[in-house]
Design a protein around this motif. Structure first.
Motif, short mmCIF file in Angstrom:
data_model
loop_
_atom_site.label_atom_id
_atom_site.label_comp_id
_atom_site.label_asym_id
_atom_site.label_seq_id
_atom_site.Cartn_x
_atom_site.Cartn_y
_atom_site.Cartn_z
N LEU A 94 6.79 -3.95 11.07
CA LEU A 94 7.65 -3.35 12.09
C LEU A 94 9.03 -3.08 11.54
O LEU A 94 9.59 -2.00 11.70
CB LEU A 94 7.78 -4.30 13.28
CG LEU A 94 6.64 -4.25 14.27
CD1 LEU A 94 6.91 -5.22 15.38
CD2 LEU A 94 6.48 -2.85 14.81
N LEU A 143 11.83 5.73 20.38
CA LEU A 143 10.89 6.62 19.69
C LEU A 143 10.26 7.59 20.68
O LEU A 143 10.20 8.80 20.45
CB LEU A 143 9.83 5.79 18.98
CG LEU A 143 8.77 6.57 18.21
CD1 LEU A 143 9.40 7.46 17.18
CD2 LEU A 143 7.79 5.64 17.54
N PHE A 159 7.92 0.87 10.42
CA PHE A 159 8.00 1.70 11.62
C PHE A 159 9.44 1.99 12.02
O PHE A 159 9.73 3.05 12.56
CB PHE A 159 7.17 1.07 12.73
CG PHE A 159 5.71 1.02 12.37
CD1 PHE A 159 5.03 2.20 12.12
CD2 PHE A 159 5.04 -0.17 12.21
CE1 PHE A 159 3.70 2.19 11.75
CE2 PHE A 159 3.71 -0.20 11.85
CZ PHE A 159 3.03 0.99 11.61
N ILE A 160 10.35 1.07 11.71
CA ILE A 160 11.75 1.34 11.99
C ILE A 160 12.25 2.51 11.14
O ILE A 160 13.02 3.36 11.59
CB ILE A 160 12.60 0.07 11.71
CG1 ILE A 160 12.29 -1.00 12.75
CG2 ILE A 160 14.07 0.38 11.71
CD1 ILE A 160 12.77 -0.64 14.12
N ALA A 197 6.20 -5.52 22.80
CA ALA A 197 7.32 -6.15 23.51
C ALA A 197 6.84 -6.75 24.83
O ALA A 197 7.20 -7.88 25.16
CB ALA A 197 8.41 -5.11 23.77
N PHE A 208 4.99 -0.36 19.91
CA PHE A 208 6.21 -1.16 20.05
C PHE A 208 6.33 -1.71 21.47
O PHE A 208 6.59 -2.89 21.69
CB PHE A 208 7.44 -0.29 19.79
CG PHE A 208 7.89 -0.26 18.36
CD1 PHE A 208 8.52 -1.35 17.82
CD2 PHE A 208 7.69 0.86 17.58
CE1 PHE A 208 8.96 -1.33 16.51
CE2 PHE A 208 8.11 0.89 16.26
CZ PHE A 208 8.75 -0.20 15.74
N GLY A 252 5.02 4.42 18.98
CA GLY A 252 5.99 4.05 20.02
C GLY A 252 5.36 3.19 21.09
O GLY A 252 5.93 2.19 21.52
N LEU A 284 12.18 -4.89 20.58
CA LEU A 284 11.02 -4.06 20.28
C LEU A 284 10.86 -2.98 21.34
O LEU A 284 10.54 -1.84 21.05
CB LEU A 284 9.75 -4.92 20.27
CG LEU A 284 9.61 -5.91 19.13
CD1 LEU A 284 8.39 -6.77 19.35
CD2 LEU A 284 9.48 -5.16 17.83
N PHE A 285 11.10 -3.40 22.61
CA PHE A 285 10.96 -2.47 23.71
C PHE A 285 11.95 -1.31 23.56
O PHE A 285 11.59 -0.14 23.70
CB PHE A 285 11.21 -3.21 25.02
CG PHE A 285 10.79 -2.44 26.23
CD1 PHE A 285 9.47 -2.48 26.64
CD2 PHE A 285 11.70 -1.69 26.94
CE1 PHE A 285 9.07 -1.77 27.74
CE2 PHE A 285 11.30 -0.97 28.04
CZ PHE A 285 9.98 -1.02 28.45
N HIS A 341 12.57 -10.18 22.38
CA HIS A 341 11.49 -9.21 22.38
C HIS A 341 11.89 -7.88 22.99
O HIS A 341 11.21 -6.89 22.84
CB HIS A 341 10.27 -9.77 23.10
CG HIS A 341 9.91 -11.13 22.61
ND1 HIS A 341 9.70 -11.38 21.28
CD2 HIS A 341 9.74 -12.30 23.25
CE1 HIS A 341 9.43 -12.66 21.13
NE2 HIS A 341 9.46 -13.24 22.30
N MET A 384 13.27 -0.20 20.83
CA MET A 384 12.85 0.65 19.71
C MET A 384 11.73 1.59 20.13
O MET A 384 11.75 2.79 19.83
CB MET A 384 12.37 -0.23 18.55
CG MET A 384 13.46 -0.99 17.89
SD MET A 384 14.58 0.14 17.08
CE MET A 384 16.14 -0.58 17.46
N GLY A 385 10.74 1.04 20.84
CA GLY A 385 9.62 1.88 21.28
C GLY A 385 10.08 2.97 22.21
O GLY A 385 9.69 4.14 22.09
N LEU A 386 10.95 2.59 23.14
CA LEU A 386 11.45 3.55 24.11
C LEU A 386 12.24 4.65 23.41
O LEU A 386 12.09 5.84 23.72
CB LEU A 386 12.36 2.81 25.11
CG LEU A 386 12.52 3.48 26.45
CD1 LEU A 386 11.18 3.57 27.14
CD2 LEU A 386 13.49 2.70 27.31
#
Lengths: 339, 456
Positions: B361, B437, B365-366, A129, A125, A122, B430-431, B427, B433-435
């Motif tokens: 990605l 997760l 990872f998705i 970004a 990612f 996470g 991606l942020f 972009h 998605m990371g958030l």
């Protein structure tokens, strides 16, 4: 075969194999050291490592631009070296912020390492970004200063050889900076009180706590050192080649391979692993045709490129070595932690 | 909220989201999202079997997806006879040398006791194999790649219907998983993650660069389709009648005959696209339901209970006489085979195979995110995760562009900050998605539809 042919062959090999592998190996070794320290102390495989490297390099580039706009340059040295300490500070602070807001929760809960690994995905990612948002996904060169130490043409004229030797200043800088970083790291780990407490914490957490080591301090120092190493590695790589987030992301696999090949969790192993991976990547993808033309009599000259693997498979090599090591000696070259 | 209500509520919510897209954007868009959601759900079930039930972290989902895609090409594309005639033998001989040398190395590794003699013989076998393969392989691929490079330039496939490839892909992916599993599953858990991450990069490198096999980055397009083509539908009588009957009311409200015909033509074109997508939905949904049903049966059997026992406590399970390694290998192979099926389906849906589009990605990872958000250890959760995360992934782009426009609205039109903000909108995805997760792991570690603990 006269002596010139032999010297030509040697110059050729050092120009295209030895020197590039030495500098790439040093960069990889520093990056792997960072990975291995995180692994040793915080006990998880950090998937965000490569993007953390991008972040550090990006910060350096931004500081370099700022310094350049102020008219400060490094003279014959790249300005990025002046920006490096500033960038390390920012990167380390950012890492501590991430640690406080993300990782520390799982550390206190004593989550299994695999959960921390997924958490690092996470973070990966988010870092990706941020880097792409701030500096964009494109290729950037940020090198300035003197480009060559030895130029191929000068070398040829001076020695009267048909092969020229080029040493780029970035290659020498890489080597010097890497040696300084490694020596001071090993001095820190072996001789200072903080380094010793870090090793104690890594070796046996409960025992370390009993002997009065402050775990939060160990974690803090670990992030700072790992940030310094990864930023330095990223900047050296970027100076030598160029900075592109996707290329940096692809360095994740060589880093992991180097850590495991050397023996995961062992700093000496990380350095050895870094050089092993770098040398094999470059020696196995180099086309030796010209080398053999110099060495062999004309009747035996090879017609093919004499390349073990095509350069398309550069990434595959680190993995193949990884697999061989996993089969033959799963603990790595220097015995690391297996469980 | 009780756990029983979670699944129906989650799926109703998902249905509403898709319906909103259908009404505001178009049904065609909504259906394309649903198709990819279905495929993602199958991948998520594969990963969930490995992680949720086996506790294995497979970071090589992308590799198995690409293997499935490659299988789809190799099964469905017509064979290029000219290439087979001229260079097929060379490739076959290289393949035989490769298999022979691997067998010999394995034999030497197991049966020669003196380590010195063993190592020298292994090195000698490898060198001999390399020389042998170089003699046949290099010239053959040059010949193959020179035959009509603009259209084919590769060996082609078997020329079978593409649906067969879905089954074959399972076997191909399973075979590769067996090899990786044999090497890494005996070691600590992160080694599997790193090794699978590596193998997926190698698979991508091979499909990208071995042009004789897959045409590489030149892509293979125009693959066989299991559903009718839009243009055929538009000309077939029954379809025109069907569209006429469904849209009877709208058509009758139009006065003149010519404008009625025009409207009908438009409707036929739109409906043919929707019809094709509906056919795909039918196919994919039946595969998904079949896999879901089979895994449901398997996981509620003694075998499934054993897997959960191993996951929760390896030592105890081992003490009860279960072979941990063999079970891990089994579940790893099954999960990878399911991912392979989904990969072949994805290539079928696209109608083309584009090795350059496989990025970790998007394809590794998705899928992980889907499993974790949905609820690891629960296949229904994985299906929901597949739908929800894919939906977010698709809709994140218009949303982030909208958000950036809002941020940038205060600036002048040609302000550099505004240009930068708008240019970097992509972009933000991606942020998000990371958030997603991190938030899921922190506040909902068991997922939206958590695993049910059965007490009997």
């Amino acid at each position: 075969m006269d002596n010139f042919e032999l010297i030509n062959a040697l110059v050729l090999i050092s120009n295209f194999v030895l020197i590039p592998a030495l500098s790439y190996g040093s960069q990889l070794a520093l990056a792997t050291l960072s990975l291995t320290i995180i692994y040793g102390v915080l006990r998880f495989s950090n998937f965000a490592q490569a993007d953390w490297m991008s972040f550090g390099t990006m910060t350096t580039i931004l500081f370099t631009w700022y310094l350049q706009s102020l008219g400060i340059t490094g003279g014959f040295l790249p300005t990025a070296l002046i920006a490096l300490p500033l960038a390390i500070t920012v990167t380390a602070l950012f890492c501590l912020l991430i640690d406080r807001s993300v990782y520390s929760f799982y550390r206190k809960k004593k989550s299994p390492p695999i959960v921390l690994m997924i958490v690092s995905v996470g973070v990966m990612f988010i870092l990706q970004a941020i880097v792409r948002f701030v500096i964009g996904p494109n290729d950037r060169k940020f090198f300035d200063g003197e480009k060559f130490i030895i130029h191929a043409l000068d070398f040829k004229h001076y020695f009267g050889l048909s092969e020229g030797l080029t040493i780029k200043s970035t290659q020498l800088i890489t080597l010097i900076v890497a040696i300084i970083a490694m020596v001071s790291l090993f001095y820190f780990l072996q001789r200072t009180k903080m380094g010793k407490s870090m090793r104690a914490y890594s070796n046996n957490e409960d025992l370390a706590l009993l002997s009065g080591i402050n775990p939060e301090r160990v974690v803090l120092i670990t992030w700072v050192i790992a940030s310094a190493l990864i930023t330095t590695a990223g900047v050296l790589y970027g100076l030598d080649k160029s900075f592109k987030p996707f290329t940096y992301f692809n360095l994740l696999l060589p880093m992991f391979a180097a850590a495991i090949v050397g023996g995961i969790g062992s700093p000496i192993g990380a350095v050895i692993g870094g050089y092993v991976i770098a040398f094999s990547e470059i020696t196995l993808t180099y086309a030796y045709k010209k080398f053999f033309i110099y060495l062999l009599p004309e009747s035996l000259e090879p017609s093919s490129l004499m390349q073990v693997l095509s350069t398309d498979y550069k990434f595959a090599i680190s993995f193949i070595i990884l697999v061989i090591v996993l089969i033959v000696r799963p603990t790595g070259i220097v015995r690391g932690k297996i469980i | 909220m009780t756990d029983d209500l979670r699944a129906p509520l989650a799926f109703t919510f998902m249905g509403i989201l898709l319906a909103i897209v259908g009404f505001t954007q178009s049904w065609s868009v909504s259906l394309s999202i649903i198709n990819l959601c279905l495929i993602s759900s199958i991948m998520a079930i594969g990963v969930n079997l490995q992680w949720g039930y086996g506790g294995l972290f497979n970071a090589g989902v992308m590799g198995f997806t690409a293997l499935g895609g490659l299988t789809a090409v190799l099964v469905s594309y017509d064979p290029v006879y000219e290439a087979w005639d001229k260079a097929g033998i060379g490739i076959l001989i290289s393949a035989i040398i490769l298999i022979l040398s691997i067998t010999l190395v394995m034999f030497a590794y197991r049966n020669i006791s003196s380590p010195q003699f063993r190592n020298t013989s292994i090195v000698l076998i490898i060198i001999a194999a390399l020389i042998g393969i170089n003699n046949f392989y290099g010239p053959s691929i040059d010949v193959i790649e020179s035959i009509n490079p603009a259209k084919t330039g590769f060996l082609g496939g078997l020329g079978l219907p593409i649906v067969f490839s879905w089954v074959i892909a399972a076997f191909v992916a399973g075979l590769v998983a067996w090899v990786i599993g044999r090497i890494t599953l005996r070691l600590r858990s992160d080694y599997l993650a790193i090794a699978t991450l590596g193998i997926s990069e190698i698979v991508i490198a091979i499909v990208k660069h071995e042009d004789w096999l897959s045409r590489g980055v030149k892509n293979v397009s125009g693959l066989d389709r299991p559903v009718p083509y839009e243009i055929e539908l538009q000309q077939s009588e029954w379809f025109i009648n069907l569209v006429e009957r469904i849209n009877d009311a709208t058509l009758n409200s139009v006065q003149t005959i010519s404008s009625r015909q025009e409207l009908l033509n438009d409707l036929i074109i739109v409906s043919s696209g929707v019809f094709v997508k509906l056919c795909y939905v039918g196919l994919f949904l039946s595969v998904l339901l079949l896999i879901f049903y089979l895994s449901h049966l398997a996981l509620n059997s003694p075998w499934g209970r054993m897997l959960r026992a191993i996951r929760d406590n390896e030592e105890t399970a081992s003490a009860m006489g279960k072979n941990i390694f063999a079970q891990h290998l089994q579940i790893f192979i099954i999960g990878s085979a399911i991912i392979g099926i989904a990969g072949a389906m994805l290539t079928t849906l696209d109608g083309q195979f584009t090795p350059g589009s496989y990025r970790p990605l998007r394809f590794t990872f998705i899928i992980w995110l889907m499993v974790i958000v949905g609820g690891s250890g629960n296949n229904l959760g994985s299906i929901f995760g597949g739908f929800f995360v894919w939906f977010i992934w698709i809709e994140a782009e218009p949303l982030s562009i909208g958000f950036m426009n809002l941020l940038a609205s205060g600036f002048e039109y040609d302000n550099p900050i505004r240009m930068h903000l708008l240019g970097s909108a992509a972009h933000l995805r991606l942020f998000i998605m990371g958030l997603l997760l991190l938030l899921a792991l922190r506040f909902m570690p068991r997922g939206v539809i958590p695993e049910r603990i059965q007490k009997k």
